[in-house]
Write an enzyme that holds these catalytic residues in place. Structure first.
Site, PDB file in Angstrom:
ATOM      1  N   SER A 163      -5.083  -5.680   4.353  1.00 56.42           N
ATOM      2  CA  SER A 163      -4.999  -6.096   5.759  1.00 56.42           C
ATOM      3  C   SER A 163      -6.408  -6.512   6.318  1.00 56.42           C
ATOM      4  O   SER A 163      -6.686  -6.784   7.483  1.00 56.42           O
ATOM      5  CB  SER A 163      -4.447  -4.945   6.517  1.00 56.42           C
ATOM      6  OG  SER A 163      -2.732  -5.248   6.321  1.00 56.42           O
ATOM      7  N   LYS A 195      -7.050  -9.647   7.948  1.00 53.72           N
ATOM      8  CA  LYS A 195      -6.671  -9.861   9.456  1.00 53.72           C
ATOM      9  C   LYS A 195      -7.995  -9.945  10.144  1.00 53.72           C
ATOM     10  O   LYS A 195      -8.056 -10.469  11.534  1.00 53.72           O
ATOM     11  CB  LYS A 195      -5.854  -8.791   9.907  1.00 53.72           C
ATOM     12  CG  LYS A 195      -4.476  -8.789   9.311  1.00 53.72           C
ATOM     13  CD  LYS A 195      -3.406  -7.646   9.582  1.00 53.72           C
ATOM     14  CE  LYS A 195      -2.146  -7.763   8.854  1.00 53.72           C
ATOM     15  NZ  LYS A 195      -1.558  -6.339   8.604  1.00 53.72           N
ATOM     16  N   SER A 207      -2.185  -3.033  12.665  1.00 54.62           N
ATOM     17  CA  SER A 207      -2.202  -3.883  11.564  1.00 54.62           C
ATOM     18  C   SER A 207      -0.877  -4.662  11.516  1.00 54.62           C
ATOM     19  O   SER A 207      -0.328  -4.718  10.421  1.00 54.62           O
ATOM     20  CB  SER A 207      -2.377  -3.020  10.259  1.00 54.62           C
ATOM     21  OG  SER A 207      -2.951  -3.985   9.248  1.00 54.62           O
TER      22      SER A 207
END
Length: 297
Positions: free
Chosen positions: A70, A73, A132
């Site tokens: 993640s 992101k 997240s």
């Protein structure tokens, strides 16, 4: 005789004092050496730099491509924030596809967006970066991609992620997803991710979001009412390491445990990345070691 004894005592005292100074000096030198010694980290890859000068302070397999989880992101947010005439208060209606995506992907973390709710772009950025949320990432990709279908818009958005990586000179980075749940071609390196984070931190909204430990956001329901969404940041450095200002955690079966981190002390900002650490605790410990080392350089 008395005079001799006093003289002896005086000489002894000088000897002891000199010894104490030497001992103290040895301890000081030892402490300094311990502080500046290159740290050993569990993570398979790591990189740290002085954010102000761009000088590299630590490298460990810094240019080896790895799955990023993640931490992807960061680029999702970076692409959104670079949109021309961006309206952070524009509302996005949560689609069923976003929640279905969470259900269909076992490793997908969620902002727990509720179908039909209207959330602002700013709120989606909080949902993206704190818990997240892969659903928030999907919503942003759908909103800021171009095309007549959702699939086309998502493909377009991922294309923007890759063109941004190229423009930033991230030659060892490629994305095939908007959230890090890759399909075999989602990778970066500790050096590239650190440079990406440094670029993202130039946006005031990004800086505000990633240093937030928790937030409570008021969103509009599909019936015109409202509800509150509460999100907590997954970055354990916030509140446990003085001066922490971000940035983003990541994890996954292939990525293991990752962390892009930044902290400011006495006007100096140190920023870095660890990839493929062995646990949440170890990635946090790795980051703290590297921050300490970075501040000592």
């Amino acid at each position: 005789m008395k005079t001799g004894m006093k003289g002896l005592c005086r000489v002894s005292a000088v000897t002891v004092t000199a010894g104490a100074v030497l001992t103290a000096g040895a301890f000081t030198a030892s402490a300094q050496a311990a502080t500046t010694a290159t740290p050993a980290i569990v993570a398979k890859g790591g990189f740290v730099m002085n954010n102000g000068t761009g000088k590299s302070l630590f490298t460990k397999a810094a240019d080896t491509r790895r799955s990023t989880g993640s931490t992807t992101k960061i680029m999702t947010a970076r692409v959104v924030l670079a949109q021309p005439n961006l309206n952070l208060d524009a509302k996005v209606t949560v689609q069923k596809a976003y929640s279905d995506y969470i259900v269909d992907n076992n490793w997908a973390s969620s902002a727990k967006l509720i179908v039909g709710d209207k959330v602002t772009v700013r709120q989606l950025l909080y949902g993206l970066m704190l818990p997240s949320g892969c659903d928030a990432a999907y919503a942003l990709a759908d909103k800021f991609g171009t095309g007549s279908t959702r699939a086309a818009r998502v493909k377009s958005f991922i294309g923007k992620m890759n063109s941004t990586a190229k423009s930033l000179g991230l030659t060892n980075t490629h994305f095939d997803s908007f959230d890090g749940i890759g399909h075999g071609a989602n990778y970066s390196t500790p050096r590239d991710l650190t440079k990406l984070a440094s670029s993202a931190m130039k946006y005031s909204t990004f800086r505000t979001v990633v240093k937030t430990k928790s937030t409570k956001q008021k969103v509009t329901t599909k019936n015109g009412g409202y509800r509150y969404m509460s999100w907590t940041n997954t970055n354990n450095l916030l509140g446990s390491y003085s001066g922490t200002i971000g940035v983003k955690t990541g994890s996954g079966p292939e990525a293991k445990y990752c962390l892009v981190f930044a902290a400011t002390r006495n006007g100096k900002t140190v920023i870095g990345t660890v990839l493929a650490s062995s646990s949440v605790d170890n990635r946090t410990a790795d980051a703290k070691k590297l921050l300490n080392y970075g501040f000592s350089r």
